[in-house]
Scaffold this active site. Structure first.
Site, PDB file in Angstrom:
ATOM      1  N   LYS A 112       0.858  -1.179   0.000  1.00 52.21           N
ATOM      2  CA  LYS A 112       0.000   0.000   0.000  1.00 52.21           C
ATOM      3  C   LYS A 112       0.898   1.234   0.000  1.00 52.21           C
ATOM      4  CE  LYS A 112      -3.038   2.916   2.625  1.00 52.21           C
ATOM      5  NZ  LYS A 112      -3.480   3.296   3.979  1.00 52.21           N
ATOM      6  N   ALA A 199      -9.484   5.964   4.640  1.00 49.48           N
ATOM      7  CA  ALA A 199      -9.381   7.143   5.506  1.00 49.48           C
ATOM      8  C   ALA A 199     -10.695   7.901   5.606  1.00 49.48           C
ATOM      9  CB  ALA A 199      -8.292   8.112   5.041  1.00 49.48           C
ATOM     10  N   GLY A 200     -11.013   8.320   6.830  1.00 48.66           N
ATOM     11  CA  GLY A 200     -12.155   9.184   7.073  1.00 48.66           C
ATOM     12  C   GLY A 200     -13.367   8.523   7.676  1.00 48.66           C
ATOM     13  N   THR A 222      -8.261   3.767  12.507  1.00 50.05           N
ATOM     14  CA  THR A 222      -8.620   4.605  13.649  1.00 50.05           C
ATOM     15  C   THR A 222     -10.057   4.384  14.104  1.00 50.05           C
ATOM     16  OG1 THR A 222      -7.082   6.283  12.837  1.00 50.05           O
ATOM     17  CG2 THR A 222      -8.642   6.968  14.517  1.00 50.05           C
TER      18      THR A 222
END
Length: 270
Positions: A112, A199-200, A222
């Site tokens: 990645k 992400a996000g 996260t």
């Protein structure tokens, strides 16, 4: 009569194919930010993930024989280890990190790529990302690339030879969810490689929305590791990705400004 618990689901044969390899799960997970290796293992299992990302600069996968090794709890014979270049801010650093991962993982070429351009937002440096992608593809790597949600850039990365394009939904770790549905739809409709939101994502509904738009998968760290109960959140994310994919395949009803009777009224006795 309810269906047998052993009966195949409607999406049983709906696999995600990356670099020629099929995967049942469309939820990819990170391995950072957990409280320890045991929590990492439990959350990964609860997510049902088959591909797990590893930040080579921050995680021991053999570089330090005296420290706990992530591969002891997430063995490569069970998971596809996806080395990533988190923390790299130049193409040269990213390429160097991927080559180190290839040595540590006995010739493993699926990576990645992420090249960051700003320490506050962790927004990608698209110029350096393009440069690194070209170098890595020429060097025989199979590149899954983190990028902005620019449809033109996404297509360019596909044309370079990246095996998956991974546009952000919002800045890394922000938990803001999908901020530009229309850019993602444009990317998806013009892609010939898997499009994986990276992400996000903040909660399960964000993951479901991404999948309902037609994304091929979602990668997150996260949102799971930072939850009050990471293992339970991992389970929720698994269900959300599966539900979102099923809803996309099923096809939603059109949006209307007026009511529509749920039971047909034609033919009723007057």
């Amino acid at each position: 009569m309810p269906p047998s618990p052993h009966a195949p689901t409607p999406l049983a044969n709906d696999t995600l194919v990356i670099a020629g390899k099929p995967y049942r799960s469309r939820l990819l997970t990170g391995t950072g930010k957990f409280t320890g290796l045991e929590q990492t293992r439990l959350a990964t299992e609860a997510a049902g993930a088959e591909i797990v990302t590893v930040a080579i600069r921050r995680t021991n996968i053999g570089q330090d024989p005296g420290q706990p090794n992530l591969l002891d709890v997430l063995p490569p014979d069970r998971y596809t280890i996806l080395p990533n270049t988190a923390g790299c801010y130049t193409a040269d650093d990213a390429v160097r990190t991927c080559r180190l991962a290839r040595e540590l993982l006995d010739g493993h070429t699926l990576v990645k790529l992420e090249v960051l351009g700003d320490q506050k937002t962790l927004y990608p440096d698209v110029v350096q990302t393009l440069a690194a992608a070209e170098l890595l593809v020429k060097d025989g790597f199979e590149v899954m690339v983190y990028t902005s949600d620019d449809p033109i850039l996404a297509k360019r990365l596909e044309e370079i030879g990246c095996v998956a394009v991974m546009p952000l939904a919002a800045p890394i770790g922000s938990g803001l969810g999908v901020q530009n549905k229309y850019n993602l739809i444009e990317i998806i409709e013009n892609a010939r490689v898997p499009i994986i939101v990276d992400a996000g994502v903040g909660t399960a509904s964000d993951a479901a929305i991404a999948m309902e738009l037609g994304c091929d998968g979602v990668l997150m760290n996260t949102a799971i590791a930072g939850a009050r109960d990471p293992v339970l959140m991992a389970h929720a994310m698994r269900l959300a990705v599966e539900a979102g994919r099923a809803a996309f395949k099923a096809g939603r009803i059109p949006r209307k400004r007026f009511a529509s009777a749920s039971s047909p009224i034609d033919g009723l006795i007057g």
